[in-house]
Design a protein around this motif. Structure first.
Motif, PDB file in Angstrom:
ATOM      1  N   MET A   1      23.347 -58.487   8.441  1.00 45.99           N
ATOM      2  CA  MET A   1      22.481 -59.629   8.587  1.00 45.99           C
ATOM      3  C   MET A   1      23.205 -60.672   9.434  1.00 45.99           C
ATOM      4  O   MET A   1      24.395 -60.902   9.260  1.00 45.99           O
ATOM      5  CB  MET A   1      22.140 -60.164   7.196  1.00 45.99           C
ATOM      6  N   LYS A   2      22.469 -61.263  10.350  1.00 49.34           N
ATOM      7  CA  LYS A   2      23.025 -62.337  11.178  1.00 49.34           C
ATOM      8  C   LYS A   2      22.602 -63.685  10.597  1.00 49.34           C
ATOM      9  O   LYS A   2      21.456 -63.876  10.206  1.00 49.34           O
ATOM     10  CB  LYS A   2      22.509 -62.249  12.615  1.00 49.34           C
ATOM     11  N   ILE A   3      23.555 -64.593  10.570  1.00 48.97           N
ATOM     12  CA  ILE A   3      23.302 -65.959  10.091  1.00 48.97           C
ATOM     13  C   ILE A   3      23.804 -66.930  11.139  1.00 48.97           C
ATOM     14  O   ILE A   3      24.934 -66.817  11.625  1.00 48.97           O
ATOM     15  CB  ILE A   3      24.064 -66.239   8.764  1.00 48.97           C
ATOM     16  N   MET A   4      22.955 -67.891  11.515  1.00 41.16           N
ATOM     17  CA  MET A   4      23.376 -69.003  12.353  1.00 41.16           C
ATOM     18  C   MET A   4      23.712 -70.146  11.409  1.00 41.16           C
ATOM     19  O   MET A   4      22.850 -70.607  10.657  1.00 41.16           O
ATOM     20  CB  MET A   4      22.259 -69.421  13.319  1.00 41.16           C
ATOM     21  N   ALA A   5      24.973 -70.544  11.420  1.00 44.58           N
ATOM     22  CA  ALA A   5      25.449 -71.611  10.531  1.00 44.58           C
ATOM     23  C   ALA A   5      25.697 -72.854  11.375  1.00 44.58           C
ATOM     24  O   ALA A   5      26.589 -72.860  12.224  1.00 44.58           O
ATOM     25  CB  ALA A   5      26.727 -71.172   9.822  1.00 44.58           C
TER      26      ALA A   5
END
Length: 96
Positions: A1-5
């Motif tokens: 899963m990709k997360i933009m933080a």
């Protein structure tokens, strides 16, 4: 899963900079070396950072970021956004 933080950094005193930044940079680089952080950028108009993370869940990203020195001190907070492929582009391929 990709997360933009998207992180927002509180204003740091000179003492806080000297205390936290020498610890923050190696801890962040360790996340990169562990394959949890793919890319990182500095926010230009606001004080903070943006990380592209590869993790199993939003909870994992939250735990990792709160474990960084600035996160532990509540000086750097994040908005976490799950991201993925732009699926509507598939309609262009189906049109052929």
């Amino acid at each position: 899963m990709k997360i933009m933080a998207v992180g927002t950094l509180e204003s740091l005193s000179q003492e806080q900079r000297q205390e936290y930044l020498p610890k923050e940079v190696p801890a962040t680089l360790q996340l990169y070396l562990d394959g949890k952080m793919e890319q990182f950028w500095l926010r230009e108009k606001e004080v903070g950072v943006i990380f592209l993370m590869s993790v199993d869940s939003v909870n994992e990203a939250d735990k990792l970021l709160k474990g960084l020195p600035l996160g532990q001190a509540n000086l750097l907070t994040f908005e976490l956004m799950p991201i993925g492929p732009l699926l509507p582009l598939g309609m262009l391929m189906a049109a052929k």
